[in-house]
Design a protein around this motif. Structure first.
Motif: not given
Length: 416
Positions: A347-357
């Motif tokens: 199980v893992y989590v992904i988040a859209e990289p928007g405000v960081f490199d």
């Protein structure tokens, strides 16, 4: 006027969708018909995730969406707030042995959506296997939804009377930006580490998982771009509602504390570096800081309530999507999905990289950590250096996935 604990939906834009996903990899292929039936059934237990965006009263609100949430047999992205998603702000997908919930991060966070994901997996596996699995810790249809789950998570707290905390860290303005290599196409690398191994190293080096990963990311940045003199910054996610004693509420109150790693501070001594990082975290992650943050959030909502919606949808949204840190680290500690754990591979989590490199999501379940590295370009050199840093401190790892980052986007919110 919108209550301060409701989401700022207009901060999600096509350029910065602010979406997230919880992915579960099972040991057998997914049966889409069973998954679809379960997702439809759970709308009565988790109605707050079955919503659409509606522009009214000079803002964008969530409202119940009577259309079914989509369940698609592909990993290819769709857009929320569109016909593709039946205008929902969440959707399910599956492919092979993997399934995933994707959602607007404005509505909830990793901790907030986990009960929904657990319930979905529980009902799915009960029907797929024909077994009556232990329902302990699972939220099921027919239960009364407690007020603590859906109401004001800060009811009873004197937010208006909050005092400025003793220490607040000023953000680093001129921070190190990771050099982009390869094509500008987002990628995700999923890395599995045994819980016993990482926790033992955290104990040996006076670190927590998020502090230690932050230090290793900073060390990797030094090796990746050794001539750069700028300060590496790492945002570490914290949960204000949990800090203030409200863990059941589904709403997103994650915010960040900032760690800085100036070039003048050596990172050769891992014990010292982790101790410094933990010290910075402890100074910023205090209940008084969270109470002060909620007071400021309430004041901000009052000020924004006076602005026209078109300003919120354009100027404020673009400003919120600008880069603010070198790296981001978020740690969701599940520990166990209960009776469904034997059927899960990862199980893992992904988040859209928007405000960081480069982003890093850490998830722990069933005695394993899965660390996902999210970057906006295709070249693997930074990840390879980070993996070398893990090896250099004696941490064994397994690379589970290396693939394009495919997350749902979002259509613009309409003022009409």
């Amino acid at each position: 006027m919108k209550e301060f604990y409701e989401p700022m939906l207009y901060l999600s834009t096509p350029e910065h969708p602010n979406t997230m996903s919880v992915v579960a990899e099972l040991k057998e292929p997914i049966d889409g018909a069973i998954l679809k039936a379960v997702v439809d059934e759970l709308c009565v237990r988790f109605p707050y995730f079955y919503v659409k965006a509606v522009a009214k009263d000079n803002d964008v609100y969530t409202e119940p969406n009577p259309l079914p949430m989509t369940v698609r047999n592909t990993w290819e992205p769709i857009n929320f707030n569109s016909q593709q998603s039946n205008y929902h702000l969440a959707a399910w997908k599956y492919e092979g042995t993997r399934l995933a919930l994707e959602m607007s991060h404005s509505i909830s966070d990793g901790a907030g959506v986990l009960p929904y994901v657990k319930s979905t997996l529980y009902l799915y596996l009960c029907r797929k296997t024909g077994l009556a699995l232990d329902p302990a810790g699972i939220r099921l249809p027919g239960e009364v939804i407690p007020q603590s789950e859906t109401g004001n998570p800060f009811a009873g707290l004197d937010i208006d009377g909050a005092k400025e905390p003793m220490y607040t860290k000023q953000p680093t303005q001129d921070f190190y930006r990771v050099k982009v290599e390869g094509a500008p196409e987002p990628q995700v690398h999923c890395i599995r580490i045994a819980e016993s191994e990482l926790i033992q190293y955290c104990r040996d080096f006076d670190g927590s998982p998020n502090a230690m990963i932050a230090v290793l990311l900073a060390r990797a940045a030094r090796a990746y771009d050794p001539d750069n003199e700028k300060t590496v910054t790492v945002s570490v996610a914290i949960d204000h509602k949990a800090m203030l004693g409200s863990r059941d509420n589904y709403r997103m109150f994650a915010n960040i504390i900032e760690l800085d790693f100036p070039k003048s501070r050596s990172l050769d001594d891992l014990l010292k570096s982790c101790t410094v990082a933990r010290g910075q975290m402890m100074l910023q992650a205090q209940p008084e800081n969270s109470l002060w943050a909620m007071k400021n959030r309430k004041l901000t909502y009052a000020k924004l309530g006076q602005l026209p919606l078109d300003v919120k949808l354009n100027v404020l949204a673009k400003s919120a999507g600008s880069a603010r840190w070198t790296f981001s680290v978020s740690y969701v500690n599940s520990r166990s999905f209960g009776s469904v754990d034997p059927y899960l591979e990862a199980v893992y989590v992904i988040a859209e990289p928007g405000v960081f490199d480069i982003g890093c999501e850490i998830f722990c379940n069933d005695h394993n950590f899965v660390v996902t590295i999210l970057q906006s370009f295709t070249a693997d050199r930074f990840v390879e250096i980070f993996l070398n840093e893990l090896s250099s401190v004696g941490i064994d790892y397994e690379l589970l996935h290396q693939e394009p980052l495919r997350l749902c986007g979002i259509e613009p919110f309409s003022e009409n």
